[in-house]
Every structure is written in C-alpha cells, then in structure tokens.
Motif scaffolding. Structure first.
Motif, PDB file in Angstrom:
ATOM      1  N   ARG A  62       0.821  -1.209   0.000  1.00  0.00           N
ATOM      2  CA  ARG A  62       0.000   0.000   0.000  1.00  0.00           C
ATOM      3  C   ARG A  62       0.855   1.259   0.000  1.00  0.00           C
ATOM      4  O   ARG A  62       0.456   2.297  -0.528  1.00  0.00           O
ATOM      5  CB  ARG A  62      -0.942   0.002   1.211  1.00  0.00           C
ATOM      6  N   ALA A  65       1.919   1.798  -3.493  1.00  0.00           N
ATOM      7  CA  ALA A  65       0.790   2.317  -4.262  1.00  0.00           C
ATOM      8  C   ALA A  65       0.473   3.769  -3.884  1.00  0.00           C
ATOM      9  O   ALA A  65      -0.080   4.508  -4.687  1.00  0.00           O
ATOM     10  CB  ALA A  65      -0.447   1.448  -4.036  1.00  0.00           C
ATOM     11  N   PRO A  87      -1.609   8.641  -4.749  1.00  0.00           N
ATOM     12  CA  PRO A  87      -1.702   7.453  -5.618  1.00  0.00           C
ATOM     13  C   PRO A  87      -2.045   7.791  -7.067  1.00  0.00           C
ATOM     14  O   PRO A  87      -1.566   7.116  -7.978  1.00  0.00           O
ATOM     15  CB  PRO A  87      -2.808   6.619  -4.972  1.00  0.00           C
ATOM     16  N   ASN A  93      -0.070   0.632 -10.801  1.00  0.00           N
ATOM     17  CA  ASN A  93      -1.459   0.206 -10.633  1.00  0.00           C
ATOM     18  C   ASN A  93      -1.534  -1.041  -9.765  1.00  0.00           C
ATOM     19  O   ASN A  93      -0.575  -1.774  -9.616  1.00  0.00           O
ATOM     20  CB  ASN A  93      -2.115  -0.067 -11.992  1.00  0.00           C
ATOM     21  N   THR A  94      -2.738  -1.237  -9.209  1.00  0.00           N
ATOM     22  CA  THR A  94      -2.922  -2.309  -8.244  1.00  0.00           C
ATOM     23  C   THR A  94      -4.052  -3.234  -8.668  1.00  0.00           C
ATOM     24  O   THR A  94      -5.080  -2.773  -9.165  1.00  0.00           O
ATOM     25  CB  THR A  94      -3.278  -1.710  -6.868  1.00  0.00           C
ATOM     26  N   ALA A 162      -5.965  -2.889 -14.424  1.00  0.00           N
ATOM     27  CA  ALA A 162      -4.723  -2.383 -13.864  1.00  0.00           C
ATOM     28  C   ALA A 162      -3.618  -2.321 -14.913  1.00  0.00           C
ATOM     29  O   ALA A 162      -2.718  -1.483 -14.835  1.00  0.00           O
ATOM     30  CB  ALA A 162      -4.299  -3.264 -12.693  1.00  0.00           C
TER      31      ALA A 162
ATOM     32  N   ARG C 172     -10.153   3.640  -3.520  1.00  0.00           N
ATOM     33  CA  ARG C 172      -8.711   3.462  -3.643  1.00  0.00           C
ATOM     34  C   ARG C 172      -8.366   3.028  -5.065  1.00  0.00           C
ATOM     35  O   ARG C 172      -7.378   3.476  -5.636  1.00  0.00           O
ATOM     36  CB  ARG C 172      -8.220   2.441  -2.618  1.00  0.00           C
ATOM     37  N   ASP C 176      -5.960   4.839  -7.576  1.00  0.00           N
ATOM     38  CA  ASP C 176      -4.881   4.072  -8.180  1.00  0.00           C
ATOM     39  C   ASP C 176      -4.899   4.230  -9.703  1.00  0.00           C
ATOM     40  O   ASP C 176      -3.869   4.180 -10.352  1.00  0.00           O
ATOM     41  CB  ASP C 176      -5.071   2.605  -7.796  1.00  0.00           C
TER      42      ASP C 176
END
Lengths: 369, 307, 268
Positions: A62, A65, A87, A93-94, A162, C172, C176
């Motif tokens: 985290r 990110a 972020p 990207n996650t 992502a 989130r 992101d």
C-alpha cells in the motif's frame, strides 16, 4: 512508457523501498508495522512479498501504491523519491484483493477508467481496452455489468483494468485468494504469461508459500514487520536464512545437536543418538556449542535398521503421491520423513514399528534462531 | 529521510482538517438550531421571569428551579411541595412506564411472529408495521380519538354486544392518553425487536429443546436473553418520547390530564413563567439522559459479551 | 408431507393471536379515520353514505391550501439542505480510522434524536423570539432552519449505512487509476451513494412534513403548516374535513414509504 528491451536493462532497479519504518501510535504503545525494511525490485521481475498475515507485506504494498505514508524511509521509482506523491500521480497500478471493480460500470468501462482519467483520446482508449480484454480473454463480456460475471472473470477484469494504463509497476494484493483451487492454479499460469507478454514489473503479495515458489523470480520473506530473506525460490527453500523461513516454507524437522567443530563453513554435529553428521552453516553465523539443525522430510529416509537416528513409528499418513511417516525419537522429539509411494508396495512401516532414519549427505543445516 | 515522516504527518493533518470542513455545515446547523438553544434555555432557567412572559434581562435567581418542586404561599410565605407539578411529573413517569410495558407485551409476540414468517412474506409484515410508523403522529392521535370517543367505534361495539349500556368515558382520561401512546409508539417497539429477532439463530432454540427445555423455558432462557439488546432498544425508543409526549395528551387528554410536555408548554403560554418552563425542560432532559446512559451501559455490556 | 404432525420449534403459544391483535390495533383507528373521510354527513358520528364531499371542501379551503403549500416549501428546503449537509458529514465520519473528535461528531449529529421534541421546541422558542425582536425578521427562515436541524440525523442514517456497506477499496482503486479525489468522488462514490442519498432525502422530507411540536412553537402568526392547522382544528369541533385532510396526508406518507421501501430493496 513502454519498457526498453529486457536484456539491456536486466539489472535496473524499478522500485525500491529504502529503510522503511511504519509506526502506528507513539510512545510505549507504539506498534511497528514495518521495521527498517529495504527491498529493491528489478525491472521485469516477478517479485513476491511472502509472509503470514500481519507481517507487514500488505502495508508495504500500500505504501508503494501511495495509500500509506512511511514514518521513515523512502520509496524510489527508478531512483526518484515518490513518497510525497498521491496514488493518482504514481504510474503504478494495483490489482486489489477484493478486485474493487466498480459495480455501476460495465467491464469495458472499468478497463477504460484509468485511461480516461489520464485524458487519453477516445480512439486510443478503445484500442487499448480491446487489446487488454483480448489479453485476458474476455472480449465477449465487454458490455456486461461487473455483478454479472464469475469470480474468475472478475479477477481477469481487475488485471486488465490495472494493466490498461501500462503502469511501470503492477501491484497484486493476494489476487488469487478468493478463487477455488483449480482456478487458482490456472490463474497462476495466466499471470506468468501476462507478465512475460507485457514485460511489466510485478510485485505480488501472498501468504501462500506454494504460490510464491511456483510463480516468483525472487521472493522476500517477511515476518513481524521485517524482511528475513530475499532470494530465488530455490534459495529460500534450500538455503533458508533462519528458523522462521525454514518453518514457514515447506515442512521441516528441527532437532537439537551439539556442535563438535567447524571446517570451511561446514560443521560436524553430534545427534542425540550419538551419530555424527556434517551440517552446513547459514552465512555469517557462528554456531554455539548447542544448535538446532533442520532436515527437510524428503531429505531423509525411514529404514528398518541402521540410520543415524532411531525411534518408534507414531503415525503413518498416506497422501497419494507420497507417505509421511512420523517417528518419535528416543529423546521424545518427533521426526517426519516423506517417502514417495510406489505402485506396488506400501511404505513398509506400521504404527509401533521400530525404525531408523537415514539423513542424506548435505541435508542438515544449522540456522539462526 | 526525516522528511518522509513529516510528509506522512502533514497528509494526515490535512485529511483530518478536510473531514472537519466537510462536517462543518451539519455541525453548525445543529448547533444553531438544536444544541445551542439548549444552553440558552439552561441560562433562562436561572433568570427572573418577566411580567408578560420572557425574562428580565440581567437578573438571576433560583426561583425557576425552586418552583419545580415547591410553592410559596402568597400570603404567609410558607413553603409547601408543588403538588400540581409533582403529580404531573409522577403521571408522566407512570404513564410512560406503563406504555413501555404494554408495547413490550404486544410488540414482543408481534416481532417474533414476523421473524418466524417465511423470508419472502416477512418484508410485507415489516412494511405493515412501517406504514403506521411513518404516518403523522397527530393523525394517529386523531384516529385514536375517533375510536375511543363516546360515540366512537369501541363504545358502539361494546354497546352492540351488550357488555355495557352507557358509553364508557375514555376520552379526557389517563386511559385515553395511555391508549394513544401505546398505539402511537407500538411500531417503535416492534421494529428494533424484530431487528434483533431476525438475527436469532434457531439452531440454538433447537439445541434448547434437545436439552429437555419446555417452550416456556426456551422462551425465558434462550430467546429473551438473546434478543435482550432489541428489548432494551425498543423500551428506550418508546420510553423517551412517551415521557416528552405533548401532542397525544393535548389531543386525547383534553387539557385536564397534563403530562410534562403540556406543563412545559403552559409555562411559555398562559403561565408566563419561562424560567420554570426552562427548568422543567432541563429536568425532563435529565431523566432522558439517565435512561440513555442506562441504554449505553447495557449496549456496551452486551457488546462485550458477544466479542 | 405438510399434513404430517411435527414439532415446530418456532411456535410459542398465544404469540400468533397477540400478533394478529396488534396488527388489528395498528390499523383499526386508521381505517376508521379514512372511512369517515368519505362520509357524506356533516358529522363524524353519523354515517351518511359514501361521498367525496369533504375532500372537495378541504381542497377549496384557502387556509388548507395555504398550509399545504407552506408544508411543502418547508419540507423541500429543509430536506434538501439537510441531505447535502448529512452527505458531507457522512463522508467525513465513515471509513476512517478513529480520529480525535469523531465520537463528538456522532453525538452532535444524532443529538436531535436524543432530546424530547418539546424541549427543543421551547428552547427554539426562547432563542428565536429574541432574534425575531432583534432583527425584525419573522419569515419562514426560522422554520426551515429548525426543520433542517432535526432532519439531518434522519438523512444521515441511510447515507452513512450505504457508505459503510460500500467497499472502500473502490475509491482506492479509482485513485490508483489516476482519478483525483474530486473525480473519484464524482465518478465512483457519488453514483454508488445515490440510493442512500435518495432514501435520506425522503426520510428527511417525511419527517419535516410530519412535524407538529417544533413547528407549533417556532412558527410566527399565520405560518400554519398542515399538521399545525389540523391541530388547531382538532381542538375545535371536529368535522370530517379534518378526516379528509388527514386521509390525503396519509396517502402521501404511504406513497413515500412505499417508494423508500422499494429503493432500499433494490440496494440489497
């Protein structure tokens, strides 16, 4: 944004965590979620953060990110400190553990979201989304709403979403944990394929050691906010740095022994039975006179007579491909031996039998406690 | 490297500041038009009453609070208990407790009934409880009036069946207020009770029967303890508005059978004693706070029990 | 199979009877009230046949029209402001690690639910009567402000519930994927929050529309809303006209509650 040819850049560091400390609270009640963690992840690498829940691996992810800020230390992306960037300004990207697909958008809109936010032209977005859906083999589901697709499909959409903005680093937070066994195996292979096709650096978080061993180029084993060992799967399994790593990865026997002498990094130890065997020593370790040595169960064999250790068979557990034989040593310690099954023969031992244990040469190691 | 921690702290501070800004409009409105006036009222309870209502600015006294409990004879200055006030406070407490018990007696089986219906019909029953709940309180009090008045449906029914030959005078008695409050606050008991009964695990009931419990024992030893949070929540939700009831005694009690709410209003109207009205209001609020504290303590305890 | 006797673990003796009695109690008065609204006779005690006479008379009554319009204006303004304020407050108080002042905010926002209405009503009377003298302004603003305050906790309830059931990783994920906080709110949070906001607005609207006590104490002369108008009428002689107004009011509440129910079911 496209990565340069892999060969030329093989050793370049893509993302680095340097001296990271994350502390919750202050004073005596303070909790260190991460305690001086340093990790350098190379370009195009499939890098895994492995550890039990609460070890800090997700916190570190985290932080990369941008959802968490370190208390101390720096996060470097290709050498540049990005600790202060939110972020949405990081080219990272996650894939979230829960996938976090937007339920009010279609599959197509989900994949397009990042590109749209980056202000890419419509035509480019359309082409890129199509390409991504092809990559994850979901072209026909583009117009579906995300609550009308299966778990495995949702997983692929999350991946496509992502990957669509072509991030410099892709973070995967236990992405396979919600899938059933067969699907998980399939996705493991898929993930490897996508990584090699896109050439993007993958940082993968998992608590599943088997998953880590089969997929990763390198693994960092974490426990209680610290990195215990970084290495290839082979390193981690065969040359564990300490007792925790040996115990966490695979199954291991721990037996006490006294150290008789050390010569060229190899110690001679005496077991409780009196037998003397050689044992390798973990790097940089100076063994005390009493040491715990570890032996993997597949590096030992149960024999009717002889062997360096003897005991009584306590339990015989059949596993299909192999059989585990639990032997209680004279000193009361338990020792497990794993033997391959053959089609024609049983393992030859029954509960209550007397058995000897033959330890393969080079199998024993002395570890840091 | 030290700057990393600074960045983290700054971001956190900024986030918290943002959260305060976001909640500011709600907090300001509630302060201006709900909480702030309560403090002004507290101050008023310590002031000297004006001749035509309101207060005399800048003059303070304990008369308001004094006259909640006592009265002074105008001629000889002897101090006696303010029987009229105390009997109204007593009536308010008594009627509120009886209302709470009555709604519990009716509401518990009702909530249980709903919770044991098949899943798809449950919602319909809940809906049927919700409708009266959202119907205007005044309209419901008015509807009750039409049922219990001398020529109302209840008296007609009783007379037609020959149980009575003279209409029962229910209107303008404590009974009327009681009927009205039970009727009006019943949904407030049923809904929280249902919410906790819906979560009741009937395998526990099964286990009870398996261990030789009778139906009554299962009810007393298993079901009631498990739904206790709902019982407490429902009782509080009924008790608090009952105690502060104003519309129901006004419509059904007919100006003679006052409750605290009407007594307070009286001080701001014909009574022209604002400090006394303010003191009575604060007293009412204090009783409510005690009830709420009891609830919070109970909720905390049952919360701790469940992990 | 169904006819085969078996031991029903859910049965408790007498409960069904009491429950059915309760439902009868809940609906008998309302049914009576509605029935008499359609009474042709001049009195609420004598049945004179079915008629819409009282509805027509109520709708022609200038005082009723006036009060109905005022009720609508107050409820719409109060519910709108309350919903906006409650939405902002809900975002600021959910899905956050506890911070200093969070508990204070909860207590503050829910305060109007904790204090008996009559207490708030007289407190507002004290303060607003002073302000009316000072400023000379005695318009609808006081009523709207007072209504907004007690509507906020009701609007806050479903919005907060919705936010809490929302996966916080969605925002989130948006961040992101390069969405700035504002764009994440517009594109992800707000669309997902919409059912909660609508439910909150409707709750606030109904609560404002229904209010008697606070309105009775805060209103200036000639500022009757429909409920305070009815309260005044009930004190005098009762004519079926009040039944007709109440029935129309009831119909509106039932409609709103039904819509509310449907919205909430869709969410699940």
């Amino acid at each position: 944004m496209m990565p340069e040819p892999a060969a030329a850049q093989d050793k370049r560091v893509a993302i680095e965590a340097r001296g990271i400390v994350k502390q919750f609270g202050e004073g005596a009640g303070a909790l260190r979620a991460l305690d001086d963690v340093s990790v350098a992840i190379r370009e195009n690498e499939f890098f895994t953060l492995l550890g039990p829940s609460g070890c800090g691996k997700t916190t570190l992810l985290r932080m990369i990110a941008g959802f968490e800020f370190p208390t101390e230390g720096a996060i470097l992306l290709y050498g540049e400190d990005i600790a202060g960037l939110p972020p949405f300004k990081r080219p990272i990207n996650t894939v979230f553990q829960s996938y976090a697909l937007f339920p009010h958008l279609t599959v197509w809109e989900n994949v397009a979201f990042g590109l749209e936010m980056l202000g890419r032209p419509r035509a480019e977005i359309a082409a890129r989304v199509a390409e991504m859906l092809r990559l994850v083999r979901l072209e026909e589901l583009a117009r579906r709403r995300t609550d009308q697709i299966s778990g495995g499909q949702a997983q692929r959409v999350a991946l496509a979403r992502a990957l669509a903005p072509a991030p410099k680093v892709l973070l995967l937070d236990e992405p396979l944990s919600a899938l059933d066994y067969k699907l998980r195996k399939e996705m493991q292979i898929e993930l490897k394929r996508m990584q090699s096709e896109t050439g993007i650096t993958f940082v993968f978080v998992t608590h599943d050691q088997e998953e880590a061993l089969t997929m990763s180029d390198r693994i960092a084993v974490m426990s209680r906010g610290r990195v215990l060992q970084i290495g290839t799967p082979w390193d981690i399994y065969d040359k564990p740095a300490d007792r925790f790593v040996a115990d966490f990865i695979g199954e291991t026997n721990f037996i006490t022994a006294s150290v008789l002498g050390v010569e060229q990094g190899v110690a001679t130890v005496r077991l409780s039975s009196g037998a003397e065997i050689p044992a390798t020593i973990a790097e940089g370790l100076v063994p005390k006179s009493e040491a715990t040595i570890v032996v993997r169960p597949e590096h030992a064999r149960a024999v009717p007579a002889g062997g360096q250790l003897t005991g009584i068979v306590e339990n015989v557990v059949y596993f299909g491909t192999d059989t585990h034989i639990h032997i209680k040593l004279a000193g009361g310690e338990l020792f497990m031996v794993r033997q391959q099954n053959s089609r024609t023969q049983s393992c030859g031992f029954e509960v209550g039998d007397r058995a000897g244990i033959e330890i393969a040469p080079d199998a024993a190691q002395i570890l840091r406690d | 490297m030290a700057s990393a921690g600074e960045t983290a702290r700054q971001a956190e501070r900024k986030q918290i500041r943002g959260r305060w800004l976001l909640s500011a409009p709600a907090l300001v409105i509630i302060f201006v038009a709900a909480i702030g006036p309560l403090f002004v009222m507290l101050a008023y309870s310590f002031m000297v009453k004006g001749d035509y209502g309101d207060v005399k600015p800048g003059q303070y006294s304990l008369d308001g609070w004094f006259s909640v409990f006592f009265q002074r004879d105008i001629f000889d200055d002897t101090v006696t208990f303010a029987d009229a006030h105390l009997s109204i406070i007593w009536r308010s407490l008594r009627l509120s407790v009886i209302t709470t018990l009555a709604t519990l007696v009716l509401g518990f089986p009702t909530a249980y009934f709903i919770a044991t219906r098949p899943r798809h019909t449950r919602e319909v029953w809940v809906f049927l409880v919700t409708i009266p709940f959202w119907t205007n309180l005044l309209i419901r009090a008015f509807a009750m009036q039409q049922v219990i008045r001398n020529e109302g449906i209840l008296n007609s029914l009783l007379r037609a069946t020959g149980i009575i030959d003279q209409p029962l005078q229910i209107m303008y008695t404590d009974w009327a207020i009681l009927f009205g409050m039970v009727y009006v606050y019943l949904p407030l008991m049923v809904l929280p009770l249902y919410a906790s009964m819906e979560k009741l695990d009937f395998r526990l009931v099964e286990a009870g029967y398996d261990l030789y419990a009778s139906r009554l024992a299962v009810l007393r030893r298993i079901i009631i303890p498990l739904v206790k949070p709902g019982i407490v929540a429902g009782s509080i939700l009924v008790f608090i508005p009952s105690l502060g009831a104003y519309v129901i005694p006004r419509v059904l009690g007919g100006g003679k059978n006052l409750m605290l709410g009407n007594l307070i209003e009286l001080q701001f109207g014909a009574g022209r004693n604002w400090p006394l009205g303010a003191a009575l209001s604060i007293a009412l609020m204090a009783i409510v706070m005690v009830a709420l504290l009891f609830y919070v303590r109970n909720a905390a305890r049952s919360g701790a029990q469940h992990g | 199979m169904a006819s085969r006797p078996h031991f029903d673990i859910r049965r408790q003796p007498g409960f069904v009877a009491i429950a059915l009695f309760t439902f009868a109690v809940l609906y008998l008065p309302i049914a009576t009230l509605v029935a008499y609204a359609f009474n042709a006779s001049d009195s609420v005690t004598v049945w004179g046949g079915l008629s819409l006479r009282w509805f027509v008379e109520a709708s022609r009554n200038a005082a009723v029209q006036d009060a109905a319009w005022r009720s609508f204006v107050i409820a719409t303004s109060a519910a709108t402001v309350a919903t906006i304020a409650a939405t902002m407050a809900a975002i600021a108080t959910t899905r956050t690690p506890p911070y200093r002042g969070l508990g204070f905010k909860y207590a503050f926002i829910n305060q109007p639910l904790m204090v008996p209405e009559i207490v708030t009503a007289v407190a507002l009377l004290i303060v607003f009567s002073r302000i009316k003298v000072w400023t000379g302004y005695s318009g609808l603003g006081y009523l709207i402000l007072a209504h907004t305050a007690f509507c906020i906790p009701f609007a806050y309830l479903p919005i907060r519930a919705r936010l809490e059931s929302m996966d916080s990783s969605l925002e989130r994920a948006a961040a992101d994927l390069y969405a700035t906080p504002w764009r994440a709110f517009r594109r992800v949070t707000l669309p997902l929050l919409r059912p909660g906001i609508i439910a909150g607005f409707m709750l606030a609207f109904v609560i404002s529309l229904d209010d008697v006590v606070i309105t009775e104490f805060v209103k200036s002369g000639g500022q009757d809303t429909l409920p305070t108008y009815m309260l005044g009428q009930i004190r005098r002689e009762v004519t079926p006209e009040v039944n007709a107004i109440a029935t129309a009011f009831l119909a509106l509440s039932v409609l709103l509650v039904t819509v509310f129910f449907v919205i909430n079911r869709k969410k699940a």
